[in-house]
Design a protein around this motif. Structure first.
Motif, PDB file in Angstrom:
ATOM      1  N   HIS A 156      68.512  17.417  75.423  1.00  0.00           N
ATOM      2  CA  HIS A 156      67.774  16.621  74.436  1.00  0.00           C
ATOM      3  C   HIS A 156      68.332  15.203  74.443  1.00  0.00           C
ATOM      4  CE1 HIS A 156      65.792  15.232  70.833  1.00  0.00           C
ATOM      5  NE2 HIS A 156      66.951  14.960  70.274  1.00  0.00           N
ATOM      6  N   THR A 157      67.445  14.220  74.602  1.00  0.00           N
ATOM      7  CA  THR A 157      67.820  12.815  74.518  1.00  0.00           C
ATOM      8  C   THR A 157      67.354  12.279  73.176  1.00  0.00           C
ATOM      9  OG1 THR A 157      67.578  12.560  76.905  1.00  0.00           O
ATOM     10  CG2 THR A 157      67.662  10.546  75.598  1.00  0.00           C
ATOM     11  N   THR A 164      63.208  13.058  74.346  1.00  0.00           N
ATOM     12  CA  THR A 164      62.708  14.048  75.301  1.00  0.00           C
ATOM     13  C   THR A 164      63.531  15.326  75.194  1.00  0.00           C
ATOM     14  OG1 THR A 164      61.937  12.376  76.873  1.00  0.00           O
ATOM     15  CG2 THR A 164      62.368  14.578  77.745  1.00  0.00           C
ATOM     16  N   LYS A 165      62.828  16.434  75.113  1.00  0.00           N
ATOM     17  CA  LYS A 165      63.467  17.752  75.164  1.00  0.00           C
ATOM     18  C   LYS A 165      63.092  18.390  76.491  1.00  0.00           C
ATOM     19  CE  LYS A 165      63.160  18.485  70.143  1.00  0.00           C
ATOM     20  NZ  LYS A 165      62.496  17.184  69.855  1.00  0.00           N
ATOM     21  N   ARG A 175      57.931  15.361  76.129  1.00  0.00           N
ATOM     22  CA  ARG A 175      58.159  13.952  75.871  1.00  0.00           C
ATOM     23  C   ARG A 175      57.473  13.491  74.590  1.00  0.00           C
ATOM     24  NH1 ARG A 175      56.607  13.484  81.335  1.00  0.00           N
ATOM     25  NH2 ARG A 175      58.335  13.233  82.779  1.00  0.00           N
ATOM     26  N   ASP A 176      57.963  12.391  74.096  1.00  0.00           N
ATOM     27  CA  ASP A 176      57.337  11.698  72.971  1.00  0.00           C
ATOM     28  C   ASP A 176      56.482  10.576  73.554  1.00  0.00           C
ATOM     29  OD1 ASP A 176      56.652  10.126  70.827  1.00  0.00           O
ATOM     30  OD2 ASP A 176      58.656  10.109  69.933  1.00  0.00           O
ATOM     31  N   PRO A 177      55.152  10.691  73.538  1.00  0.00           N
ATOM     32  CA  PRO A 177      54.297   9.671  74.181  1.00  0.00           C
ATOM     33  C   PRO A 177      54.347   8.314  73.508  1.00  0.00           C
ATOM     34  CG  PRO A 177      52.962  11.247  72.977  1.00  0.00           C
ATOM     35  CD  PRO A 177      54.352  11.786  72.963  1.00  0.00           C
ATOM     36  N   TYR A 204      71.803  20.402  85.093  1.00  0.00           N
ATOM     37  CA  TYR A 204      71.300  21.048  83.882  1.00  0.00           C
ATOM     38  C   TYR A 204      69.776  21.161  83.984  1.00  0.00           C
ATOM     39  CZ  TYR A 204      75.948  20.773  81.815  1.00  0.00           C
ATOM     40  OH  TYR A 204      77.289  20.944  81.565  1.00  0.00           O
ATOM     41  N   THR A 205      69.038  20.210  83.431  1.00  0.00           N
ATOM     42  CA  THR A 205      67.575  20.356  83.383  1.00  0.00           C
ATOM     43  C   THR A 205      66.843  19.531  84.434  1.00  0.00           C
ATOM     44  OG1 THR A 205      67.524  18.651  81.664  1.00  0.00           O
ATOM     45  CG2 THR A 205      67.509  20.951  80.942  1.00  0.00           C
ATOM     46  N   ARG A 206      67.524  18.626  85.131  1.00  0.00           N
ATOM     47  CA  ARG A 206      66.828  17.838  86.143  1.00  0.00           C
ATOM     48  C   ARG A 206      66.477  18.704  87.347  1.00  0.00           C
ATOM     49  NH1 ARG A 206      67.973  15.120  91.052  1.00  0.00           N
ATOM     50  NH2 ARG A 206      66.387  13.531  91.419  1.00  0.00           N
TER      51      ARG A 206
END
Length: 511
Positions: free
Chosen positions: A366-367, A398-399, A427-429, A385-387
């Motif tokens: 989570h960013t 972004t989660k 993502r948060d658009p 991790y998630t990349r």
């Protein structure tokens, strides 16, 4: 002062090397060559070839192939002192390279195949053209369990990596000290003041990269600087880019636990810190490793250059967060950024289960919404991790979720291994990224990504390795009417379908 110190150290080291003339012959004679022949083929298939509103980013399906390799030589140590050089070359294969799309517009194809070929200066790409470069030329001194290196070489730490997934890796100019003199402990100190990107023949400043936020590229002297003459009385690219200092420590004093702490200082731009711990639990043939990573970003000047909220920075002209050249406000202002600061943080967790030939990973990251993590040198904040294959999951708010299965088929097919992974990036658009990242420029929503990789070490031809990678990426379309900016239009890059499929084939022969 630091640059002078590095140059002085290298001159002194050279003098010492030359002084021991009686032993020079054996130092060179006993040196070691490492070579690699390499071939790569990339194919990008866009789901909607005509769905983009940006005229300078042609998105027709494309392919590219290159052959080349590297030759690296390092002398044997002489009183602890050694020297190394690394020569790299890539050349396009015309039959498998489609270089027509974008030529009339003067822009490269919008495809990762561009990195197989010559690029630069700046963003310009000569799609299909080859080049050669002496990317490494360094001196190294080893004493006890400490190694000191200076010059041009490949550097690896949480922020800077060679990222050797294309034909020629990233190299830096600087210095490095790695010490293992303390039991169960590694201490690393890195300094970099120049960087050579993939596709580049030159070493530019530390802001001279494609992943550097556009406003920072304009503010400092880079080959990407958008304007060479003053705009509205503002001079572009007038300041020298500061170097980057990185320090880290890893410790394994407690057998199943590895901890590491790192810090990065980019003067007058950002500071970042990272803490990570991994704990292994063994139960019979099964090993479970639990990992956690935390990164914090401190704004020391980047926010004033980018101004992500109000879009007032003239240095962002032509950028994602931009003002236009007549001083008007940015089309992306007030898109959900909290303020004009890039203070932010990211945390990630993972569990890795190893059982005989299988390895299974599940991860989450989570960013924070305060801003993007700035990562210009191919050190990916969520790597491990998630990349997955692309730059996707360290934009603000972004989660990310990932599951991956690796399996070694060696008992059934000698030399074969493969993996399959699924990633979901929520993502948060309303957040518009500061820097170039895969498809992020085009205001995507969430991403679903599948990756299937296979590697085959050919048993009958020693040191020949074949790889295949296939990615399925589906990006949610965000319409202008769904934007938090009431004045947004489709021409501002909303409504573009950037979903794609990508195939990568690679062959390596080491000698």
């Amino acid at each position: 002062m630091i640059k002078l110190s590095i140059a002085t150290a290298l001159m002194l080291a050279t003098a010492i090397f030359t002084y021991a003339a009686d032993d020079l012959e054996s130092a060179f004679k006993d040196g070691k060559f490492d070579g690699r022949l390499r071939a790569q083929y990339f194919n990008t298939n866009w789901i909607d070839n005509d769905g983009w509103a940006v005229p300078n980013k042609p998105n027709l399906d494309s392919q590219g192939m290159a052959i080349g390799g590297s030759l690296i030589y390092k002398t044997a140590p002489l009183h602890g002192l050694s020297a190394g050089v690394g020569f790299y070359i890539t050349h396009g294969v015309n039959f498998f390279t489609d270089d027509t799309n974008g030529d009339t517009k003067g822009y490269a194809k919008n495809t990762t195949a561009s990195d197989l070929f010559a690029r630069g200066p700046g963003a310009a790409t000569n799609f299909g053209a080859g080049y050669s470069v002496l990317a490494q030329s360094y001196l190294q001194y080893d004493i006890a369990k400490t190694s000191i290196k200076g010059g041009r070489f490949l550097m690896s730490n949480p922020w800077i990596t060679p990222n050797d997934t294309k034909m020629i890796p990233i190299a830096i100019q600087g210095a490095q000290v790695i010490s293992n003199d303390l039991a169960n402990t590694t201490i690393q100190l890195d300094y970099a003041d120049r960087i050579k990107e993939r596709g580049m023949t030159y070493f530019g400043s530390m802001a001279d990269t494609g992943d550097t936020p556009d406003a920072i590229k304009n503010y400092y002297k880079t080959h990407y600087t958008a304007y060479t003459t003053p705009v509205d009385g503002i001079n572009y690219g007038v300041d020298e880019t500061p170097g980057v200092t990185i320090i880290g420590i890893k410790n394994k004093s407690i057998d199943p636990l590895e901890i590491q702490a790192w810090g990065m200082h980019w003067q007058n731009i950002i500071d970042q810190g990272m803490l990570e711990a991994n704990y292994a639990i063994k139960a019979g043939d099964t090993v479970i490793t639990l990992g956690v990573r935390y990164m914090q970003q401190f704004d020391t000047g980047a926010g004033d250059i980018i101004t992500p909220k109000d879009g007032s920075s003239i240095y962002a002209s032509g950028a994602v967060t931009a003002t236009n050249t007549t001083g008007g406000t940015s089309k992306v202002q007030l898109k959900g950024d909290n303020d004009n600061s890039v203070n932010t943080y990211m945390y990630a967790t993972r569990a890795v289960v190893n059982y005989k030939a299988a390895r299974f990973l599940v991860a989450y990251s989570h960013t924070d919404g305060g801003g993007d993590l700035i990562a210009p040198w191919r050190g990916f904040p969520t790597d491990g991790y998630t990349r997955s294959m692309t730059i996707t999951d360290w934009n603000a708010n972004t989660k990310a979720y990932k599951a991956e299965l690796n399996y070694d088929f060696n008992s059934m097919v000698s030399g074969l291994s493969a993996l399959i992974s699924y990633s979901y990036y929520n993502r948060d658009p309303s957040k518009v990224g500061y820097q170039g990242s895969t498809d992020r420029y085009y205001n995507n929503g969430d991403t679903h990504q599948w990756n299937i990789d296979a590697k085959y070490k050919v048993p009958t031809i020693k040191k020949l390795e074949l790889k295949v990678r296939y990615m399925i990426q589906d990006n949610q379309i965000i319409l202008a009417s769904q934007s938090p900016n009431a004045g947004a239009t489709a021409s501002e890059d909303y409504g573009n379908d950037t979903s794609n499929r990508e195939l990568r084939l690679e062959a390596n022969y080491y000698f």
